[in-house]
Design a protein around this motif. Sequence first.
Motif, mmCIF file in Angstrom:
data_model
loop_
_atom_site.group_PDB
_atom_site.id
_atom_site.type_symbol
_atom_site.label_atom_id
_atom_site.label_comp_id
_atom_site.label_asym_id
_atom_site.label_seq_id
_atom_site.Cartn_x
_atom_site.Cartn_y
_atom_site.Cartn_z
ATOM 1 N N UNK A 1 0.821 -1.095 -0.031
ATOM 2 C CA UNK A 1 -0.022 -0.010 -0.012
ATOM 3 C C UNK A 1 0.844 1.200 0.100
ATOM 4 N N UNK A 2 0.609 2.179 -1.081
ATOM 5 C CA UNK A 2 1.480 3.408 -1.055
ATOM 6 C C UNK A 2 0.859 4.582 -0.710
ATOM 7 N N UNK A 3 -0.421 4.547 -0.846
ATOM 8 C CA UNK A 3 -1.259 5.896 -0.546
ATOM 9 C C UNK A 3 -2.660 5.544 -0.172
ATOM 10 N N UNK A 4 -3.556 6.343 0.575
ATOM 11 C CA UNK A 4 -4.774 6.073 0.969
ATOM 12 C C UNK A 4 -5.577 7.365 0.701
ATOM 13 N N UNK A 5 -6.857 7.197 0.096
ATOM 14 C CA UNK A 5 -7.729 8.410 -0.147
ATOM 15 C C UNK A 5 -8.852 8.243 0.426
#
Length: 446
Positions: free
Chosen positions: A40-44
């Motif tokens: 996982x590289x980012x969360x929105x």
Amino acid sequence: MAHGTAVLYARYSSDKQREASIDDQLRVCRDYCKAEGIEVVAEYKDYALSGKTDHRPEFRRMIANAPESDYVVVYMFDRFSRDRYDSATYKKMLRECGVRVLSASEKVEDTPEGGLQEGMLELLSEYYVRDLARKVRRGMEGNALKARDNGYRIFGYSTDPETRCYVVNEAEANAVREMFSMHIAGNSVNSIAREMASRGWTTTTGKPVDYNWAWRVLNRRAYTGIYSWGGIEVPGGMPQIIDEVTFARSQAVVPRKRRKDENWDVYRLTGKLYCGLCGKPMHGTAGTGKKGKRYHYYACRESDGCRRPWVRRELLEDSIADAVLETCSDEGRMRMLARRIVEAYAEPGEEEAEMASIEAQIASLEREQHNMTQAAMRGFVTDEMVARNDEIKAQLKNLHNRHGILANFRDEVGDLTEIRVALQAQKKCEPGGGFALCSRGVGGGT
């Protein structure tokens, strides 16, 4: 087992839901990625935003950053979108960037059969939303026919918790009655709003009441006993706070400006007349003679420190009117007046500078229009883009029209420097004690 990188997207639709819903979605997505060996590289995260529209800031940011990962992981496909057209459009955009949308809760294989399954899930999600909206609307219409509260707060009323019908809130109802009495007596809506605010009345958000709030109160027929919602009206559905006669009398009040001196007079030279001594604008004023007759003048403000005596309005305005009539009857003077207007409104190089600015704006808008056209050719079209394209067309039309006017103006006027020299030579009155009729601060002797 999948491998690679992913971004997580989570949202919930209503501000009545818990923010923990976002955390629960992300937890499931993280567990899924861990089990599949995906980093996982980012969360929105979008809070209280419906999936029926793509007007979601974090969603759009995720789409714009699409090449940053191999996957977009959502709790369920309906978190990505509840509109099958939006879903298909954005998934296609992501696929073109090498990004695939995965659901942590719905197992869909990357096969033709899996694509069919995913499409059915999207269709069912959209159906659910539309069917729910239809049921909610039907329920609210049923409430309206029974004159029940549909979640709409009306000042002057409370809601009976058992029947869900409106009942009179006496404290607020007394304020409503007083507001109508004040309006009928001639008080302005603004003054009524200020009075209510000074007594501590607030809006549903806790802010002091204002003009808009007072205007809505004074124009709400519910106080006469008429229930209204979504085009449905139920006479007698509301407890009456004021009668029809009082409401009609309030509606018949003609709004008017008020000040301490109610005698409003017309001063036609206001904003155009400047004192030849101090150079400041002169304003209209009035005084009353010994026999009660009212006299009107133009005067400088005391704060400007000018000692010029007041000048009778009739004397000055009549002199100007005579001069205008005399000028209009002489072709030579009319030509001079036209040149003087050119002198006032077109400083040297002004039209060239404006034309250059307009040309730069046209070029910028055409580049933006070209970029949107390229995006549309790649299949990326949104309602915002369509609306923006219409705005650009209208702006370009206005800019081109203005550019043409300036071009013609420049050709007709010729060399403004020569006009300025000619005007200076023909001036008959220099400042020093007279008056100046001015436009944009440029005046000539009068």
